[in-house]
Design a protein around this motif. Sequence first.
Motif, PDB file in Angstrom:
ATOM      1  N   THR A 111       0.841  -1.259  -0.220  1.00  0.00           N
ATOM      2  CA  THR A 111       0.144   0.083   0.125  1.00  0.00           C
ATOM      3  C   THR A 111       0.993   1.355  -0.186  1.00  0.00           C
ATOM      4  OG1 THR A 111      -0.050   0.312   2.293  1.00  0.00           O
ATOM      5  CG2 THR A 111      -1.703  -1.215   1.512  1.00  0.00           C
ATOM      6  N   LEU A 112       0.484   2.468  -0.434  1.00  0.00           N
ATOM      7  CA  LEU A 112       1.042   3.573  -0.220  1.00  0.00           C
ATOM      8  C   LEU A 112       1.352   4.169   1.326  1.00  0.00           C
ATOM      9  CD1 LEU A 112      -1.193   5.767  -2.670  1.00  0.00           C
ATOM     10  CD2 LEU A 112       1.181   4.885  -3.344  1.00  0.00           C
ATOM     11  N   SER A 113       0.566   3.305   2.145  1.00  0.00           N
ATOM     12  CA  SER A 113       0.690   3.612   3.404  1.00  0.00           C
ATOM     13  C   SER A 113       1.786   2.715   4.224  1.00  0.00           C
ATOM     14  CB  SER A 113      -0.580   3.668   4.180  1.00  0.00           C
ATOM     15  OG  SER A 113      -1.171   2.135   4.124  1.00  0.00           O
ATOM     16  N   GLY A 114       2.192   1.855   3.354  1.00  0.00           N
ATOM     17  CA  GLY A 114       3.543   1.183   3.903  1.00  0.00           C
ATOM     18  C   GLY A 114       3.090  -0.315   4.523  1.00  0.00           C
ATOM     19  N   GLU A 115       2.128  -0.862   4.097  1.00  0.00           N
ATOM     20  CA  GLU A 115       1.848  -2.033   4.680  1.00  0.00           C
ATOM     21  C   GLU A 115       2.115  -2.917   3.464  1.00  0.00           C
ATOM     22  OE1 GLU A 115      -1.757  -2.788   6.640  1.00  0.00           O
ATOM     23  OE2 GLU A 115      -1.652  -1.271   8.035  1.00  0.00           O
ATOM     24  N   ALA A 116       2.521  -4.342   3.871  1.00  0.00           N
ATOM     25  CA  ALA A 116       2.710  -5.303   3.016  1.00  0.00           C
ATOM     26  C   ALA A 116       2.080  -6.647   3.136  1.00  0.00           C
ATOM     27  CB  ALA A 116       4.178  -5.480   2.662  1.00  0.00           C
ATOM     28  N   LEU A 117       1.696  -7.521   2.383  1.00  0.00           N
ATOM     29  CA  LEU A 117       1.035  -8.871   2.621  1.00  0.00           C
ATOM     30  C   LEU A 117       1.700  -9.702   1.510  1.00  0.00           C
ATOM     31  CD1 LEU A 117      -2.534 -10.041   3.258  1.00  0.00           C
ATOM     32  CD2 LEU A 117      -1.097 -11.270   1.701  1.00  0.00           C
ATOM     33  N   ILE A 118       2.615 -10.837   1.873  1.00  0.00           N
ATOM     34  CA  ILE A 118       3.255 -11.822   1.016  1.00  0.00           C
ATOM     35  C   ILE A 118       2.386 -13.371   1.062  1.00  0.00           C
ATOM     36  CG2 ILE A 118       5.361 -13.054   0.267  1.00  0.00           C
ATOM     37  CD1 ILE A 118       6.893 -10.756   1.710  1.00  0.00           C
ATOM     38  N   VAL A 129      -2.423   6.977  -8.775  1.00  0.00           N
ATOM     39  CA  VAL A 129      -3.436   7.189  -9.918  1.00  0.00           C
ATOM     40  C   VAL A 129      -4.696   6.766  -9.426  1.00  0.00           C
ATOM     41  CG1 VAL A 129      -3.939   6.742 -12.411  1.00  0.00           C
ATOM     42  CG2 VAL A 129      -1.712   7.043 -11.865  1.00  0.00           C
ATOM     43  N   ASN A 130      -5.059   5.806  -8.646  1.00  0.00           N
ATOM     44  CA  ASN A 130      -6.139   5.593  -8.254  1.00  0.00           C
ATOM     45  C   ASN A 130      -6.669   6.847  -7.361  1.00  0.00           C
ATOM     46  OD1 ASN A 130      -8.615   4.093  -7.036  1.00  0.00           O
ATOM     47  ND2 ASN A 130      -7.637   3.763  -5.262  1.00  0.00           N
ATOM     48  N   THR A 131      -5.726   7.648  -6.733  1.00  0.00           N
ATOM     49  CA  THR A 131      -6.044   8.791  -5.751  1.00  0.00           C
ATOM     50  C   THR A 131      -6.531   9.676  -6.927  1.00  0.00           C
ATOM     51  OG1 THR A 131      -4.427   8.272  -4.018  1.00  0.00           O
ATOM     52  CG2 THR A 131      -5.108  10.295  -4.122  1.00  0.00           C
ATOM     53  N   HIS A 132      -5.739  10.077  -8.172  1.00  0.00           N
ATOM     54  CA  HIS A 132      -6.355  10.868  -9.083  1.00  0.00           C
ATOM     55  C   HIS A 132      -8.035  10.579  -9.402  1.00  0.00           C
ATOM     56  CE1 HIS A 132      -2.673  13.186  -9.060  1.00  0.00           C
ATOM     57  NE2 HIS A 132      -2.064  12.075  -9.711  1.00  0.00           N
ATOM     58  N   MET A 133      -8.041   9.210  -9.594  1.00  0.00           N
ATOM     59  CA  MET A 133      -9.277   8.808 -10.034  1.00  0.00           C
ATOM     60  C   MET A 133     -10.386   9.177  -9.136  1.00  0.00           C
ATOM     61  SD  MET A 133      -8.298   5.190 -11.459  1.00  0.00           S
ATOM     62  CE  MET A 133     -10.024   4.532 -11.795  1.00  0.00           C
ATOM     63  N   LEU A 134     -10.153   8.922  -7.755  1.00  0.00           N
ATOM     64  CA  LEU A 134     -11.001   9.262  -6.357  1.00  0.00           C
ATOM     65  C   LEU A 134     -11.410  10.867  -6.688  1.00  0.00           C
ATOM     66  CD1 LEU A 134      -9.846   6.973  -3.837  1.00  0.00           C
ATOM     67  CD2 LEU A 134     -11.664   6.456  -5.508  1.00  0.00           C
ATOM     68  N   ASN A 135     -10.509  11.661  -6.504  1.00  0.00           N
ATOM     69  CA  ASN A 135     -10.453  12.996  -6.710  1.00  0.00           C
ATOM     70  C   ASN A 135     -11.367  13.425  -7.708  1.00  0.00           C
ATOM     71  OD1 ASN A 135      -9.307  14.485  -4.055  1.00  0.00           O
ATOM     72  ND2 ASN A 135      -8.072  12.716  -4.548  1.00  0.00           N
ATOM     73  N   LEU A 151      -6.079   6.785   1.535  1.00  0.00           N
ATOM     74  CA  LEU A 151      -6.036   7.618   0.675  1.00  0.00           C
ATOM     75  C   LEU A 151      -6.887   9.081   0.820  1.00  0.00           C
ATOM     76  CD1 LEU A 151      -7.273   5.038  -2.369  1.00  0.00           C
ATOM     77  CD2 LEU A 151      -4.807   5.834  -1.801  1.00  0.00           C
ATOM     78  N   GLU A 152      -6.147   9.993   0.279  1.00  0.00           N
ATOM     79  CA  GLU A 152      -6.715  11.409   0.605  1.00  0.00           C
ATOM     80  C   GLU A 152      -7.647  11.752  -0.336  1.00  0.00           C
ATOM     81  OE1 GLU A 152      -5.388  15.696   1.755  1.00  0.00           O
ATOM     82  OE2 GLU A 152      -4.169  14.069   2.466  1.00  0.00           O
ATOM     83  N   VAL A 153      -8.913  12.250  -0.275  1.00  0.00           N
ATOM     84  CA  VAL A 153      -9.781  12.696  -1.382  1.00  0.00           C
ATOM     85  C   VAL A 153     -10.291  13.779  -0.714  1.00  0.00           C
ATOM     86  CG1 VAL A 153     -12.016  12.359  -2.718  1.00  0.00           C
ATOM     87  CG2 VAL A 153     -10.432  10.180  -1.963  1.00  0.00           C
ATOM     88  N   ALA A 154     -10.155  14.917  -1.461  1.00  0.00           N
ATOM     89  CA  ALA A 154     -10.807  16.469  -0.940  1.00  0.00           C
ATOM     90  C   ALA A 154     -10.289  16.762   0.187  1.00  0.00           C
ATOM     91  CB  ALA A 154     -12.213  16.498  -1.241  1.00  0.00           C
ATOM     92  N   GLY A 155      -9.215  16.568   1.012  1.00  0.00           N
ATOM     93  CA  GLY A 155      -8.719  16.694   2.294  1.00  0.00           C
ATOM     94  C   GLY A 155      -9.070  15.749   3.358  1.00  0.00           C
ATOM     95  N   ARG A 156      -9.921  14.768   2.986  1.00  0.00           N
ATOM     96  CA  ARG A 156     -10.330  13.750   4.021  1.00  0.00           C
ATOM     97  C   ARG A 156      -9.629  12.436   3.411  1.00  0.00           C
ATOM     98  NH1 ARG A 156     -16.550  11.470   5.758  1.00  0.00           N
ATOM     99  NH2 ARG A 156     -15.607   9.793   6.966  1.00  0.00           N
ATOM    100  N   THR A 179     -17.176   4.415  -3.706  1.00  0.00           N
ATOM    101  CA  THR A 179     -18.230   4.607  -2.608  1.00  0.00           C
ATOM    102  C   THR A 179     -17.954   5.415  -1.693  1.00  0.00           C
ATOM    103  OG1 THR A 179     -18.444   2.048  -3.207  1.00  0.00           O
ATOM    104  CG2 THR A 179     -20.372   3.160  -1.711  1.00  0.00           C
ATOM    105  N   LEU A 180     -16.847   5.124  -0.670  1.00  0.00           N
ATOM    106  CA  LEU A 180     -16.660   6.024   0.397  1.00  0.00           C
ATOM    107  C   LEU A 180     -16.689   7.578  -0.028  1.00  0.00           C
ATOM    108  CD1 LEU A 180     -14.165   3.746   2.385  1.00  0.00           C
ATOM    109  CD2 LEU A 180     -16.390   3.746   2.183  1.00  0.00           C
ATOM    110  N   PRO A 181     -15.709   7.940  -0.703  1.00  0.00           N
ATOM    111  CA  PRO A 181     -15.807   9.380  -1.025  1.00  0.00           C
ATOM    112  C   PRO A 181     -17.290   9.989  -1.859  1.00  0.00           C
ATOM    113  CG  PRO A 181     -14.299   8.423  -2.421  1.00  0.00           C
ATOM    114  CD  PRO A 181     -14.795   7.429  -1.387  1.00  0.00           C
TER     115      PRO A 181
END
Length: 362
Positions: A114-121, A191-197, A168-173, A221-223
């Motif tokens: 993830t962008l937030s630094g988590e990983a699963l193998i 790019v997903n963040t760009h799509m959401l915004n 992921l940050e969308v419109a400041g949230r 759905t969330l944003p």
Amino acid sequence: MPNSDYSPAAYLEQLHAKQARLESLLHEFNAPAPQVFASAEQNFRLRAEFRLWREEGQRHYAMMTPGDKRTPILIERFPIASTLINQLMPRLKEAWSTSTALSERLFQVEFLTTLSGEALITLCYHRPLDEAWHAAATALAQDLNVSIIGRSRGKRTVIGRDYVVEKLEVAGRVFTYRQPEGAFTQPNGAVNTHMLNWAYEALGAQTDDLLELYCGNGNFTLPLSTRVRKVLATEISKSSVNAALANLADNQIENIELVRLSAEELTQALNKVREFRRLANIDLDSYQFGTVFVDPPRAGMDPDTCELVRRFPRILYISCNPDTLAENIRQLSDTHKITKTALFDQFPWTDHMESGVLLERK
């Protein structure tokens, strides 16, 4: 777009070619010029999957030559993958190279980051997993600070969690997303963040309701729920539905009803052709739908779903296949016009592209 030149100039040339292709496909509909969202040229992909190939007594990360299962491409680094995947690859290889418990009949490795630094193998085996494997994998998970899943003949052993959490940050949230192993997630997080915004801005603040088809884990759905009165979202995949429900709770969003139905089934329900027990506690007549949001598979929307979405004043459409997007718009073009267009370069160095359109009733 096969190309051996991975320079910035070559990337821009490919991106411009994608833009030209999208504009050509949408030209007949008088679409406005797309807003273009470029990708990083390297380290953009948050997940990767490798076969393992034995050579000179050692297992190596490998990908197979397209159309040829006998000719591997051995990989030490994978520049398009996230920095975290590239950091984990040699450490994991060293671990299996020095541990029979980890390496015996290991044939495939999957990374999810993830962008937030988590990983699963995920480690895939042609043998049952025993206590020795569990002990070695537990120590490895602690050493790498990751979760590990072992897969063997239909069985799954989880060390840690079977999902990662993205932010992921969308419109400041900031929205948090559980992304389960094996479920679909957008591979290019930036790019997903760009799509959401973009979708958030394209929808705008509305006083009516949103219908979402193919909602997945609730990525959009969330944003989008913060822009409308309430949302009815549908998804057929059970793992994605479970992740979406967890994401609603984690983000404390209460104006979304999520139903496990296909787009075709929901069409039948709204047309009152069939009744579904999964809709028993939902009053469809209470919704005042002004917008429908769709993010369909590569095949696009079937004709009946196209006729369903035609009812809505606004159609917000994210597409992973510009050809089927154009086909769907052609079916809708007598009642709706394109007012916004976007190109999202989710998959640099390939022909694939994601695009978005907002269609509004004429």
